[in-house]
Motif scaffolding. Sequence first.
Motif, PDB file in Angstrom:
ATOM      1  N   PRO A   1      53.646  26.218  53.821  1.00 38.92           N
ATOM      2  CA  PRO A   1      52.577  27.076  54.330  1.00 38.92           C
ATOM      3  C   PRO A   1      51.212  26.558  53.891  1.00 38.92           C
ATOM      4  N   GLN A   2      50.227  26.728  54.751  1.00 36.28           N
ATOM      5  CA  GLN A   2      48.846  26.363  54.443  1.00 36.28           C
ATOM      6  C   GLN A   2      47.926  27.408  55.038  1.00 36.28           C
ATOM      7  N   ALA A   3      46.774  27.559  54.443  1.00 37.93           N
ATOM      8  CA  ALA A   3      45.755  28.465  54.964  1.00 37.93           C
ATOM      9  C   ALA A   3      44.407  27.775  54.817  1.00 37.93           C
ATOM     10  N   ASP A   4      43.400  28.366  55.405  1.00 34.53           N
ATOM     11  CA  ASP A   4      42.034  27.869  55.249  1.00 34.53           C
ATOM     12  C   ASP A   4      41.117  29.074  55.059  1.00 34.53           C
ATOM     13  N   VAL A   5      40.983  29.480  53.800  1.00 33.06           N
ATOM     14  CA  VAL A   5      40.128  30.611  53.453  1.00 33.06           C
ATOM     15  C   VAL A   5      38.698  30.110  53.342  1.00 33.06           C
ATOM     16  N   SER A   6      37.760  30.886  53.849  1.00 31.90           N
ATOM     17  CA  SER A   6      36.346  30.549  53.664  1.00 31.90           C
ATOM     18  C   SER A   6      35.591  31.816  53.272  1.00 31.90           C
ATOM     19  N   HIS A   7      34.547  31.622  52.466  1.00 34.02           N
ATOM     20  CA  HIS A   7      33.685  32.718  52.037  1.00 34.02           C
ATOM     21  C   HIS A   7      32.261  32.360  52.436  1.00 34.02           C
ATOM     22  N   HIS A   8      31.603  33.275  53.080  1.00 33.11           N
ATOM     23  CA  HIS A   8      30.208  33.079  53.480  1.00 33.11           C
ATOM     24  C   HIS A   8      29.461  34.386  53.296  1.00 33.11           C
ATOM     25  N   GLY A   9      28.170  34.299  53.229  1.00 37.99           N
ATOM     26  CA  GLY A   9      27.359  35.496  53.072  1.00 37.99           C
ATOM     27  C   GLY A   9      25.996  35.145  52.535  1.00 37.99           C
ATOM     28  N   HIS A  10      25.396  36.098  51.823  1.00 38.28           N
ATOM     29  CA  HIS A  10      24.120  35.817  51.186  1.00 38.28           C
ATOM     30  C   HIS A  10      23.944  36.659  49.928  1.00 38.28           C
ATOM     31  N   VAL A  11      23.007  36.187  49.095  1.00 41.11           N
ATOM     32  CA  VAL A  11      22.711  36.794  47.799  1.00 41.11           C
ATOM     33  C   VAL A  11      21.225  37.080  47.753  1.00 41.11           C
ATOM     34  N   SER A  12      20.854  38.257  47.219  1.00 46.89           N
ATOM     35  CA  SER A  12      19.432  38.610  47.023  1.00 46.89           C
ATOM     36  C   SER A  12      19.245  39.158  45.623  1.00 46.89           C
ATOM     37  N   LEU A  13      18.164  38.734  44.976  1.00 44.02           N
ATOM     38  CA  LEU A  13      17.819  39.210  43.637  1.00 44.02           C
ATOM     39  C   LEU A  13      16.414  39.786  43.664  1.00 44.02           C
ATOM     40  N   TRP A  14      16.270  41.012  43.187  1.00 46.31           N
ATOM     41  CA  TRP A  14      14.964  41.647  43.068  1.00 46.31           C
ATOM     42  C   TRP A  14      14.996  42.536  41.827  1.00 46.31           C
ATOM     43  N   GLY A  15      14.051  42.323  40.931  1.00 42.19           N
ATOM     44  CA  GLY A  15      14.044  43.072  39.672  1.00 42.19           C
ATOM     45  C   GLY A  15      15.340  42.841  38.912  1.00 42.19           C
ATOM     46  N   ASP A  16      16.012  43.950  38.583  1.00 42.78           N
ATOM     47  CA  ASP A  16      17.297  43.842  37.887  1.00 42.78           C
ATOM     48  C   ASP A  16      18.469  44.093  38.842  1.00 42.78           C
ATOM     49  N   ARG A  17      18.225  44.007  40.153  1.00 41.05           N
ATOM     50  CA  ARG A  17      19.257  44.266  41.168  1.00 41.05           C
ATOM     51  C   ARG A  17      19.701  42.970  41.828  1.00 41.05           C
ATOM     52  N   LEU A  18      21.014  42.866  42.042  1.00 41.70           N
ATOM     53  CA  LEU A  18      21.599  41.712  42.702  1.00 41.70           C
ATOM     54  C   LEU A  18      22.475  42.222  43.839  1.00 41.70           C
ATOM     55  N   GLY A  19      22.140  41.828  45.056  1.00 43.38           N
ATOM     56  CA  GLY A  19      22.926  42.221  46.217  1.00 43.38           C
ATOM     57  C   GLY A  19      23.720  41.041  46.737  1.00 43.38           C
ATOM     58  N   ILE A  20      24.996  41.272  47.038  1.00 45.06           N
ATOM     59  CA  ILE A  20      25.857  40.219  47.574  1.00 45.06           C
ATOM     60  C   ILE A  20      26.524  40.758  48.828  1.00 45.06           C
ATOM     61  N   TRP A  21      26.374  40.048  49.934  1.00 48.52           N
ATOM     62  CA  TRP A  21      27.019  40.361  51.200  1.00 48.52           C
ATOM     63  C   TRP A  21      28.025  39.244  51.420  1.00 48.52           C
ATOM     64  N   LEU A  22      29.302  39.578  51.411  1.00 46.04           N
ATOM     65  CA  LEU A  22      30.376  38.593  51.398  1.00 46.04           C
ATOM     66  C   LEU A  22      31.291  38.797  52.598  1.00 46.04           C
TER      67      LEU A  22
END
Length: 170
Positions: A44-65
């Motif tokens: 068996p084989q697969a091809d997993v991929s992860h994409h998205g974006h990261v934002s940092l402002w002040g002490d907050r970190l947002g990740i959209w995955l």
Amino acid sequence: MVATRRALLVVSAAAAMAATVLWGAGASAAVPSATPPVPHGVVPQADVSHHGHVSLWGDRLGIWLESTNSGPWDLVDTTVRLRFSAPLEGRQGLPQGCLWGDRSTVLCRTGPLSADGGTLRAVLDLRLGARPAEVVVRVDTLWSGGVPDRDPRNNEHEVLAPATGDAYVF
């Protein structure tokens, strides 16, 4: 002979109790398979991929995955690891399916990813322990049910996110 049977019964009872704790009442004592049965000679084989974006402002970190599997094998589940160069605030909730690895690591399960492009979308809104000028976020697949990934380059990312509030894509 009687002692051997008694020992097998004790082991079987312990396995059944462990299965109930791990997989819920009514579960089989058999170890669950991470992948569907494989025909003889097929790898068996697969091809997993992860994409998205990261934002940092002040002490907050947002990740959209977004995690996707391009196959050819369906995956029962995978675990995405998110590591941060700055420690996160210790007392905060995580989205369902995510848990703490340590103060700078979050692990998220994707659930089933079908080979036809099955996708998981996750949004994380995290608080950092300080207000850094930048954070490095590392994204990778920690576990894919024992199914080898034929192209791991598209699921291993390192993103530098300066504290501008802008989205940095991976």
